[in-house]
Design a protein around this motif. Structure first.
Motif, PDB file in Angstrom:
ATOM      1  N   THR A 144       0.821  -1.215   0.000  1.00 52.51           N
ATOM      2  CA  THR A 144       0.000   0.000   0.000  1.00 52.51           C
ATOM      3  C   THR A 144       0.854   1.263   0.000  1.00 52.51           C
ATOM      4  O   THR A 144       0.309   2.362  -0.169  1.00 52.51           O
ATOM      5  CB  THR A 144      -0.936   0.033   1.224  1.00 52.51           C
ATOM      6  N   LYS A 145       2.165   1.126   0.208  1.00 52.56           N
ATOM      7  CA  LYS A 145       3.063   2.278   0.214  1.00 52.56           C
ATOM      8  C   LYS A 145       3.813   2.459  -1.088  1.00 52.56           C
ATOM      9  O   LYS A 145       4.237   3.563  -1.410  1.00 52.56           O
ATOM     10  CB  LYS A 145       4.080   2.159   1.363  1.00 52.56           C
ATOM     11  N   ILE A 146       4.006   1.388  -1.834  1.00 50.17           N
ATOM     12  CA  ILE A 146       4.837   1.474  -3.030  1.00 50.17           C
ATOM     13  C   ILE A 146       4.041   1.245  -4.314  1.00 50.17           C
ATOM     14  O   ILE A 146       4.624   1.181  -5.394  1.00 50.17           O
ATOM     15  CB  ILE A 146       6.006   0.473  -2.962  1.00 50.17           C
ATOM     16  N   THR A 147       2.723   1.104  -4.198  1.00 44.03           N
ATOM     17  CA  THR A 147       1.871   0.974  -5.380  1.00 44.03           C
ATOM     18  C   THR A 147       0.621   1.818  -5.198  1.00 44.03           C
ATOM     19  O   THR A 147       0.307   2.269  -4.097  1.00 44.03           O
ATOM     20  CB  THR A 147       1.431  -0.490  -5.632  1.00 44.03           C
ATOM     21  N   PHE A 166      -3.201   0.709 -16.126  1.00 46.15           N
ATOM     22  CA  PHE A 166      -2.719   0.808 -14.753  1.00 46.15           C
ATOM     23  C   PHE A 166      -1.329   0.193 -14.618  1.00 46.15           C
ATOM     24  O   PHE A 166      -0.434   0.773 -13.992  1.00 46.15           O
ATOM     25  CB  PHE A 166      -3.698   0.100 -13.811  1.00 46.15           C
ATOM     26  N   ILE A 167      -1.128  -0.991 -15.218  1.00 46.80           N
ATOM     27  CA  ILE A 167       0.166  -1.664 -15.128  1.00 46.80           C
ATOM     28  C   ILE A 167       1.263  -0.828 -15.764  1.00 46.80           C
ATOM     29  O   ILE A 167       2.358  -0.679 -15.203  1.00 46.80           O
ATOM     30  CB  ILE A 167       0.074  -3.058 -15.791  1.00 46.80           C
ATOM     31  N   ARG A 213       6.848   2.441 -13.271  1.00 50.06           N
ATOM     32  CA  ARG A 213       7.689   3.440 -12.630  1.00 50.06           C
ATOM     33  C   ARG A 213       7.024   3.931 -11.350  1.00 50.06           C
ATOM     34  O   ARG A 213       5.825   4.169 -11.313  1.00 50.06           O
ATOM     35  CB  ARG A 213       7.927   4.628 -13.563  1.00 50.06           C
ATOM     36  N   TRP A 214       7.829   4.085 -10.308  1.00 46.92           N
ATOM     37  CA  TRP A 214       7.312   4.474  -8.985  1.00 46.92           C
ATOM     38  C   TRP A 214       7.259   5.999  -8.913  1.00 46.92           C
ATOM     39  O   TRP A 214       8.227   6.668  -8.591  1.00 46.92           O
ATOM     40  CB  TRP A 214       8.221   3.900  -7.910  1.00 46.92           C
ATOM     41  N   LYS A 215       6.091   6.552  -9.154  1.00 49.60           N
ATOM     42  CA  LYS A 215       5.948   8.005  -9.248  1.00 49.60           C
ATOM     43  C   LYS A 215       5.959   8.689  -7.887  1.00 49.60           C
ATOM     44  O   LYS A 215       6.282   9.864  -7.784  1.00 49.60           O
ATOM     45  CB  LYS A 215       4.664   8.344  -9.998  1.00 49.60           C
ATOM     46  N   ASN A 216       5.557   7.981  -6.824  1.00 53.36           N
ATOM     47  CA  ASN A 216       5.503   8.583  -5.492  1.00 53.36           C
ATOM     48  C   ASN A 216       6.756   8.286  -4.654  1.00 53.36           C
ATOM     49  O   ASN A 216       6.738   8.439  -3.442  1.00 53.36           O
ATOM     50  CB  ASN A 216       4.266   8.084  -4.733  1.00 53.36           C
ATOM     51  N   LYS A 217       7.836   7.868  -5.322  1.00 52.52           N
ATOM     52  CA  LYS A 217       9.040   7.447  -4.595  1.00 52.52           C
ATOM     53  C   LYS A 217       9.587   8.564  -3.707  1.00 52.52           C
ATOM     54  O   LYS A 217       9.819   8.353  -2.506  1.00 52.52           O
ATOM     55  CB  LYS A 217      10.105   7.000  -5.591  1.00 52.52           C
TER      56      LYS A 217
END
Length: 370
Positions: free
Chosen positions: A305-308, A321-322, A327-331
């Motif tokens: 729930t934190k990395i997706t 969605f995939i 790419r992790w946009k909220n990193k």
């Protein structure tokens, strides 16, 4: 380097603690079903461990017989031999970790544990924010993911038996163990031996996390004793394999291509390593390893729930969605978040089971990581 920097690794370790704390608050984790399955897994793990360690037991028995005729009290080679075999078993061949892989491949327990824990994460999230405006809340994960099939189109036609899964795991482990043993053996070769570990580590790290971390590890290979270097490298490799196994319930539903999954892991490599490293060490503990594996799987529900982002219902939007999720946009938002904002602990969760499910809505940065 930005994907595998110390800040990302530290944040992953913090998520380990918070995720384990959240998982252990779940009363469903302590049901009779999970206890019974855990007991079966422990017994099966012991049986497999004994079978795989038969060569070591045989050598120890031969030394015991030899000691009846030869005084070994003043000798050191026998202790070095036994310690060396134990080191090869635990650190080079990673036998304890192989047991965890076997358990996860022949039983659906871990998948059920992941989904139960994901439902608990959603419930506690809603409980913590029940007085907030519903339009500011993130979407829920469990109601949507449980609708997805865990079998792809090809697998639906011919579903593998547990024996097939066991054979597949055995072949992968056998190939990896053979490579590890070959590299470890080459370290004893004259002239080129000292170069083997640094070169192998640079090659592997460069492919996985980039040249800067690979260069650092390459330099450490000439400074650290071989025993510590092998332990470090195998901890890294086992943590990667463990993380891949722990995320299998997610990827069995949200089906990325091989290349997409590779980029997905690389983009989150630092956080994933920080999250899984401690678990990779603890699963080697005799008897408790299987139980630790279960806690790790339950904690992964919190990590996801934190990395997706929350997935959409199965349909035409899934592929979009995939592609956006690779790419992790909220990193940077997660990595720069103050520790006290990483999660709002609330020990009084009574009534969380009675929380009414709210509709899924888009995330906002203000609530994304609460």
């Amino acid at each position: 380097m930005s994907n595998f920097d110390p800040n990302a690794i530290l944040r992953g370790a913090q998520l380990t603690l918070v995720g384990a704390h959240r998982a252990l608050q779940n009363p469903e984790l302590f049901t009779t079903t999970h206890y019974r399955q855990a007991a079966i897994a422990v017994c099966a793990g012991l049986a497999i461990r004994i079978i795989l360690n038969i060569p070591i037991y045989a050598v120890k028995f031969m030394l015991l017989v030899t000691s009846l005729f030869v005084n070994l009290d003043h000798e050191t080679w026998d202790d070095k031999l036994v310690n060396g075999l134990d080191f090869i078993s635990k650190s080079v061949l990673q036998v304890p970790f192989f047991l965890m892989m076997v358990m996860s491949s022949i039983t659906p327990t871990l998948d059920n544990l992941f989904m139960d824990s994901l439902a608990w994460v959603d419930k506690t999230y809603l409980q913590k924010h029940k007085s907030d405006d519903p339009s500011t809340l993130r979407g829920l994960y469990h109601p949507t993911l449980k609708v997805y099939s865990t079998h792809g189109a090809r697998e639906r036609k011919e579903r593998r038996s547990p024996l097939d899964g066991l054979i597949s795991v055995g072949m992968k482990y056998g190939r990896r163990a053979a490579i590890s043993l070959a590299i470890y053996t080459l370290t004893f070769a004259p002239i080129v031996g000292p170069l083997v570990l640094p070169a192998a580590s640079f090659y592997t790290f460069n492919k996985a996390v980039g040249p800067v971390p690979a260069g650092i590890v390459f330099g450490l290979g000439f400074v650290l004793p071989k025993r510590y270097m092998v332990s470090f490298l195998q901890t890294y490799f086992s943590s990667r394999s463990l993380m891949s196994r722990l995320l299998e319930p997610y990827f069995s539903r949200i089906r990325f291509t091989k290349q997409q999954k590779k980029v997905w892991f690389m983009d989150r490599s630092g956080v994933l390593f920080g999250f899984s490293a401690a678990f990779a060490v603890m699963v080697k503990v005799p008897l408790l390893g299987v139980l630790i594996y279960g806690i790790a799987e339950a904690s992964t529900a919190y990590l996801i729930t934190k990395i997706t982002e929350p997935p959409p219902p199965p349909g035409s939007e899934t592929q979009v969605f995939i592609e956006n999720e690779v790419r992790w946009k909220n990193k940077h938002l997660l990595l720069n978040l103050p520790l006290d904002k990483l999660d709002e602990f609330n020990a009084r969760l009574t009534g969380a089971e009675n929380v009414t499910q709210q509709p899924s809505v888009p995330d906002t940065p203000r609530r994304r990581f609460a």
